[in-house]
Design an enzyme around this catalytic site. Sequence first.
Site, PDB file in Angstrom:
ATOM      1  CG  HIS A 169      -2.038  -1.085   1.311  1.00 25.67           C
ATOM      2  ND1 HIS A 169      -3.172  -0.765   0.523  1.00 25.67           N
ATOM      3  CD2 HIS A 169      -2.014  -2.223   1.665  1.00 25.67           C
ATOM      4  CE1 HIS A 169      -4.022  -1.726   0.486  1.00 25.67           C
ATOM      5  NE2 HIS A 169      -3.254  -2.868   1.275  1.00 25.67           N
ATOM      6  CE  LYS A 370     -12.920  19.529   7.923  1.00 33.70           C
ATOM      7  NZ  LYS A 370     -14.339  19.830   7.887  1.00 33.70           N
TER       8      LYS A 370
END
Length: 514
Positions: A169, A370
Amino acid sequence: MNQEKVIVIDFGGQYNQLVARRVRECNVYCEIYSYKTDIEQIKAMNPKGIILTGGPNSCYEEGAPTYTKELFELGIPVLGLCYGAQLMMHVLGGKVEKAPVREYGKTEVFVDTTSPLFTDVTPTTICWMSHFDYISKTAPGFSIVAHTADCPVATAENREKNLYAIQFHPEVLHTQEGTKMLYNFVRGVCGCAGTWRMDSFVENTIKEIREKVGDGKVLLALSGGVDSSVAAGLLSRAIGKQLTCVFVDHGLLRKDEGDEVEAVFGPNGQFDLNFIRVNAQERYYGKLAGVTEPEQKRKIIGEEFIRVFEEEAKKIGAVDFLAQGTIYPDVVESGLGGESAVIKSHHNVGGLPEYVDFKEIIEPLRNLFKDEVRKAGLELGIPEKLVFRQPFPGPGLGIRIIGEVTAEKVRIVQDADAIYREEIAKAGLDRSIGQYFAALTNMRSVGVMGDERTYDYAVALRAVNTVDFMTAEAAEIPFEVLQTVMSRIINEVRGVNRVFYDLTSKPPGTIEFE
Ligand code: XMP
């Protein structure tokens, strides 16, 4: 939007939004779509690259999420991550099986630095592995360009066709050079120029808003949170007084917060807009009197907000647009979700009333994460204090006061929380802790102060570290800091004689107390 774009195809893994965020950190715009999205739709978006995410399934099992082979034949570079990597191999004729050894955690990986994916990566580096299955045979045309002790195919490539499969990952920060690998893919392999920047986002969005709104009127419910504040800033710069913001002070805000919002967006602030502040404290305390059940409190606060907002909207009359501070994670979650259980009702995520007279919704932040909203806020000149504000729930202190809400309890929790925040900032911890706040327990206990018996409330301090607010761990705050906070709260806040620190992680706890 005329942006160069990378598409992230979501197979249900837990890090999928992270993949998109990391790509955007490389200044490349990207969007997340479900694996159920039709290939024609993907083609129509004309992406510069495609990334297949991880997921919880085994690709060789019947009914497992898959994608048509055609995806790999479009001539568009594709990067598969974890499940995505296995799926690429499976679909293109390789073999995926249950691994003899399950790999989980930080793992040493040996990479071939001549691969375009590993340009400038050190030959032996650390990656984050999390898989049960593994690629036992690569598909025809692929060669292996990374391996670990237990994983023969940590990365495979078909350089000619620009297809890459990474078992680990790179989006997770534990993969030490993961961002570099994603950068190599989107900026190198896909050839993206890296034009996604917040200054141009602000400029372009202002133009788009002007075009869309024309000389229409826009109404926005301003909560003082980051998202609605940045939306207000953008709209104000675009259309000035055609924008009206209604700010409902429900008396459940943090100490001085109502005045801070007014200072920025009110008549003496830096933005050109119509600002209406409704001081509805008494009305809220009245409705909440005697109510102790958390969900009922949330419902009352939510519904009352709609009532107040509706009354103000009626005074203003018909508007053309209702603006909302929806951000990208809300869009992704509502598009793909529906399976997770409702633990708490988040009233300000579900949207606003049908009763307000408007023609269309406008959501200027619906493509932003965000951290990007924050950057846009800084671009717009919104003060840092507001831009880096802690997440704050819609129902406010109402759910940080366990049991009945009264004006007296609101004062106690506001004062305690202000001290806590001040000391955390003084200790330089304010940007490193995910979320922290004080709550008021419903417990009173006996103490002694200045030779007198006391029978007062206990304040609970909470501080958590979290990536996505779905899981969280209690933050390790230095003991001296906690002691200072404790002694200041007990000395300065009337009605408190005990302070607790909450060690509970989420799950089993939630971040808020109710
Ligand atoms: P919980 O308590 O569910 O909180 O673990 C996760 C995050 O969500 C925030 N939160 C809310 N935010 N409306 C919101 O906008 C709400 O009703 C609400 N309830 C919780 C909480 O502060 C934390 O960041």
